[in-house]
Enzyme design. Structure first.
Site, short mmCIF file in Angstrom:
data_model
loop_
_atom_site.label_atom_id
_atom_site.label_comp_id
_atom_site.label_asym_id
_atom_site.label_seq_id
_atom_site.Cartn_x
_atom_site.Cartn_y
_atom_site.Cartn_z
N GLU A 100 0.81 -1.22 0.00
CA GLU A 100 0.00 0.00 0.00
C GLU A 100 0.84 1.27 0.00
OE1 GLU A 100 -4.24 -0.96 1.76
OE2 GLU A 100 -2.70 -1.14 3.32
N HIS A 119 -0.12 4.62 8.36
CA HIS A 119 -1.24 3.74 8.02
C HIS A 119 -1.17 2.51 8.91
CE1 HIS A 119 -4.20 1.29 6.17
NE2 HIS A 119 -3.32 0.40 5.73
N HIS A 121 -3.94 -0.39 11.45
CA HIS A 121 -5.24 -1.05 11.51
C HIS A 121 -5.76 -1.12 12.95
CE1 HIS A 121 -4.07 -3.53 7.65
NE2 HIS A 121 -4.10 -2.22 7.44
N HIS A 187 -10.91 -1.55 7.29
CA HIS A 187 -9.50 -1.63 6.90
C HIS A 187 -8.59 -1.02 7.96
CE1 HIS A 187 -6.37 -0.62 3.48
NE2 HIS A 187 -5.81 -1.17 4.54
#
Length: 261
Positions: A100, A119, A121, A187
């Site tokens: 990603e 980023h 989760h 996500h």
């Protein structure tokens, strides 16, 4: 650090023990430390998630996966590599860039004010969103930065897909807009900042707000938003207090647990 107390150099305020003096090594050390902080706080449970920092030459340092991958909690500076915003050259020593990477590239491309992107989760954020519980300004002095994130609006990217193509990265950047954070439905999250420290602490605040939202809504009641008069009364304590001191606390927790760098 500037006279106003804001973090202006992403190599500053990393660890009570200091950092390498070489700028490239200091940047890699900082990104690795950020990954460890996020993992220890439960926002990255295993090998998923990454942090990036814009480089002076227009590229970025980003956490990559190597041949001895052990997860974010055990990230070392050797796991952090410099890549360009455009090139796809292979990395040395069998390291691979994140699938990603387009999240980082497209957010940095769209937002010149952003120097760092997180980023991860966090389960609480994902659970709250899937339960239909919007992250609203329901807390006050408990966590003023979290309240401000919610008061200004936390956008939601509605697709639960891997952001592994530039066009998807552009979509995420468009939903993020000029906001500091964004929820990726089913996500994870994206958090940005003018330093790695700020981006990490914003991610932590988003997670804290989500956990309170879940607790407050567990009996089916929707908690009221903070009254406007209370919001107006709450001070802005500045980046030094909100970001730098919280960062140092989290780094100290790493050290106490024997997980510091």
């Amino acid at each position: 650090m500037s006279a106003s107390g804001s973090i202006t150099d992403p190599q500053q305020i990393t660890s009570p023990r200091g950092t390498p003096t070489d700028p490239a090594q200091a940047a890699r050390h900082l990104v690795a430390l950020a990954c460890r902080v996020l993992a220890q706080q439960g926002l990255a449970e295993d090998v998923l998630g990454h942090v990036s920092l814009r480089t002076e030459d227009g590229g970025l340092y980003v956490r990559c996966r190597g041949p001895r991958e052990r997860g974010l909690l055990f990230t070392d500076p050797d796991d952090v590599h410099a890549v360009g915003l455009d090139d796809n050259d292979p990395l040395a020593d069998s390291y691979q860039v994140p699938n990603e990477l387009p999240i980082h590239r497209e957010v940095l491309r769209a937002r010149p004010d952003v120097r760092a992107v997180v980023h991860v989760h966090p389960p609480a954020v994902i659970a709250a969103d899937l339960a239909g519980l919007s992250l609203r300004p329901i807390v006050g002095a408990y966590n003023i930065p979290a309240m401000r994130l919610a008061h200004e609006g936390i956008p939601v990217y509605p697709r639960g897909v891997l952001i592994n193509r530039p066009e998807l990265g552009k979509d995420v950047a468009a939903v993020l807009g000029d906001k500091p954070t964004c929820v990726l439905r089913a996500h994870g999250i994206v958090a940005t900042g003018d330093s790695v420290q700020q981006a990490v602490v914003r991610a932590l605040n988003l997670d804290a707000l989500a956990r309170i939202t879940l607790y407050a809504g567990q009996h089916g009641k929707v908690p009221p938003e903070l009254p406007a008069d209370d919001i107006a009364e709450l001070p802005d304590l500045g980046s030094h207090f909100n970001d730098a001191q919280v960062w140092l606390n989290r780094v100290a927790r790493l050290d106490h647990a024997g997980l510091g760098l």
